[in-house]
Design a protein around this motif. Structure first.
Motif, PDB file in Angstrom:
ATOM      1  N   UNK A  58     -31.145 -15.431 -21.162  1.00 51.02           N
ATOM      2  CA  UNK A  58     -31.735 -14.449 -21.657  1.00 51.02           C
ATOM      3  C   UNK A  58     -33.035 -14.167 -20.794  1.00 51.02           C
ATOM      4  N   UNK A  59     -33.466 -12.812 -20.572  1.00 53.50           N
ATOM      5  CA  UNK A  59     -34.455 -12.401 -19.734  1.00 53.50           C
ATOM      6  C   UNK A  59     -35.779 -12.438 -20.373  1.00 53.50           C
ATOM      7  N   UNK A  60     -36.667 -13.517 -19.811  1.00 50.38           N
ATOM      8  CA  UNK A  60     -38.120 -13.767 -20.168  1.00 50.38           C
ATOM      9  C   UNK A  60     -39.258 -13.305 -19.384  1.00 50.38           C
ATOM     10  N   UNK A  61     -40.278 -13.169 -19.893  1.00 49.60           N
ATOM     11  CA  UNK A  61     -41.492 -13.002 -19.054  1.00 49.60           C
ATOM     12  C   UNK A  61     -42.453 -14.125 -19.081  1.00 49.60           C
ATOM     13  N   UNK A  62     -43.149 -14.180 -18.092  1.00 52.13           N
ATOM     14  CA  UNK A  62     -44.322 -15.359 -18.375  1.00 52.13           C
ATOM     15  C   UNK A  62     -45.697 -14.980 -18.113  1.00 52.13           C
ATOM     16  N   UNK A  63     -46.587 -15.371 -18.906  1.00 56.58           N
ATOM     17  CA  UNK A  63     -48.141 -15.205 -18.721  1.00 56.58           C
ATOM     18  C   UNK A  63     -48.777 -16.521 -18.947  1.00 56.58           C
ATOM     19  N   UNK A  64     -49.886 -16.116 -18.331  1.00 56.45           N
ATOM     20  CA  UNK A  64     -51.024 -17.582 -18.286  1.00 56.45           C
ATOM     21  C   UNK A  64     -52.156 -17.105 -19.281  1.00 56.45           C
ATOM     22  N   UNK A  65     -52.452 -18.185 -20.275  1.00 57.81           N
ATOM     23  CA  UNK A  65     -53.577 -17.876 -20.935  1.00 57.81           C
ATOM     24  C   UNK A  65     -54.597 -18.982 -21.054  1.00 57.81           C
ATOM     25  N   UNK A  66     -55.552 -19.186 -20.196  1.00 61.28           N
ATOM     26  CA  UNK A  66     -56.485 -20.330 -20.074  1.00 61.28           C
ATOM     27  C   UNK A  66     -55.577 -21.481 -19.854  1.00 61.28           C
ATOM     28  N   UNK A  67     -55.380 -22.551 -20.538  1.00 59.98           N
ATOM     29  CA  UNK A  67     -54.549 -23.496 -20.092  1.00 59.98           C
ATOM     30  C   UNK A  67     -53.315 -23.743 -20.738  1.00 59.98           C
TER      31      UNK A  67
END
Length: 80
Positions: free
Chosen positions: A30-39
């Motif tokens: 599956x294609x996924x996206x990554x994002x960062x939020x604080x920790x």
């Protein structure tokens, strides 16, 4: 459930347990996206939707010509 960030080539990786992937409705390839939020690192499945013909042709430009060609007489059990 805990995991460990490990070096993988020039990047880093974490192994995701099957139960976590199943709960998130994510499967292998599956294609996924990554994002960062604080920790946090958030992994989100990309939901692809099919484009309409209008959306597919929105960026088309120029003149197009189409012509039919003769493929010969039927030679078997073709449906006419």
């Amino acid at each position: 459930m805990n995991g460990t960030i490990q070096k993988w080539g020039n990047s880093h990786a974490v192994r995701l347990p099957k139960s976590i992937l199943s709960a998130a409705l994510i499967q292998e390839n599956d294609v996924v996206t990554f994002s960062a939020e604080e920790d946090k690192i958030v992994i989100t499945k990309v939901r692809r939707r099919h484009k309409t013909l209008k959306e597919r042709l929105a960026n088309a430009s120029g003149e197009y010509s189409f012509e039919e060609w003769d493929t010969g007489a039927p030679c078997g059990g073709e449906v006419l």
